[in-house]
Design an enzyme around this catalytic site. Structure first.
Site: not given
Length: 270
Positions: A2-3, A89, A107
DNA sequence: AGAATGACCTGCTGGC
DNA sequence: TGCCAGCAGGTCATTC
């Protein structure tokens, strides 16, 4: 993942629904980048007043503080009436009277952090040192130029650093530099005023367009309702190494800058 | 202070 | 098929 556009699209997709909800429970999975910063119990009973964004951080305004959520590289949020059993996750659930906000992040570079106040968050340097907000009025061309003029590093890396302007990550940095016709390796301070103006325009244009398109879905980005974005279809250089430049036909080139991939056109970007 | 580097963590892809 | 290297949208601490 995500930006700024993806974070903003995420925000828009759940802010109205969660606002006014009272926190009933907090569930934690594996550790994220930073600890929550308080006992989960401390959040229970607080009301979510609204959701703002600063750079790539989501700021949930609570009745007695602030919950910062960052999506890192692989995070995504979903908001649902009731949540299924947490998967491998799923590392953070905020259960409210309006629904469950769930952070999914393979991650685990993302985080959810509580702070008593915005000042406290800055003190923890989570929000400290952030640059101008590109989609707000404070992002003025002259200020941008003055800031860039102080920096000797390559422009691409200055954009990514986020201390001049926030929210421009690797994809959008490549795209914006292509549209402004600027070589990513150019030292920031050496870019002329006229070209900085073009860059400024490109940043505002590309980020706003990407928000409008629902962000970029390269692998797995989706908003809080699970809907994917379309901006990747507009990408002119990112991920296009070896393919012809849409403007001049030259193959798009790939190089490394500070361990990140940079895509550019050696003819259009000078 | 600014700039360069490594670190964090998991999953996927491509080459052998 | 298996293994390993290298890659991925971010950012912080450390070093120079």
């Amino acid at each position: 993942m995500p930006e700024l556009p993806e974070v903003e699209v995420t925000r828009l997709s759940f802010a109205p629904a969660i606002s006014g909800g009272q926190i009933q429970q907090v569930q934690l999975g594996k550790p994220l980048r930073w600890p929550l910063g308080c006992a989960p119990q401390q959040l229970v009973g607080q009301t979510v007043l609204g959701v703002r964004r600063r750079g790539k951080y989501l700021l949930l305004d609570l009745s007695a503080g602030l919950l910062l959520v960052h999506l890192g590289m692989s995070g995504s949020l979903t908001f649902m009436r009731t949540a299924p059993v947490a998967g491998k996750h799923d590392h953070f659930d905020l259960v409210t009277s309006h629904g469950v906000l769930r952070l999914h992040d393979p991650r685990r570079f993302g985080a959810a952090v509580f702070a008593d106040s915005e000042q406290a968050a800055s003190a923890q340097k989570l929000l400290g040192g952030l640059g101008l907000e590109p989609l707000s009025a404070e992002f003025e061309p002259q200020v941008f130029y003055a800031q860039l003029h102080l920096r000797k590093a390559p422009i691409k890396q200055v954009l990514l650093a986020g201390d001049v302007v926030v929210g421009v990550g690797n994809i959008y940095a490549c795209e914006v530099l292509f549209r402004a016709g600027i070589r990513p390796t150019t030292r920031a301070a050496r870019i002329s005023r006229a070209r900085v103006l073009r860059l400024h325009e490109a940043i505002v244009h590309v980020l706003a367009l990407a928000v409008q398109q629902g962000g970029s879905t390269l692998r797995d980005f989706s908003n809080a309702h699970g809907e994917t974005g379309l901006f990747q279809l507009q990408a002119r250089v990112y991920g296009r190494a070896g393919q012809p430049c849409h403007a001049c036909g030259q193959p798009i080139r790939l190089m490394r800058q500070g361990q990140r991939s940079t895509y550019f056109c050696s003819r259009c970007q000078t």
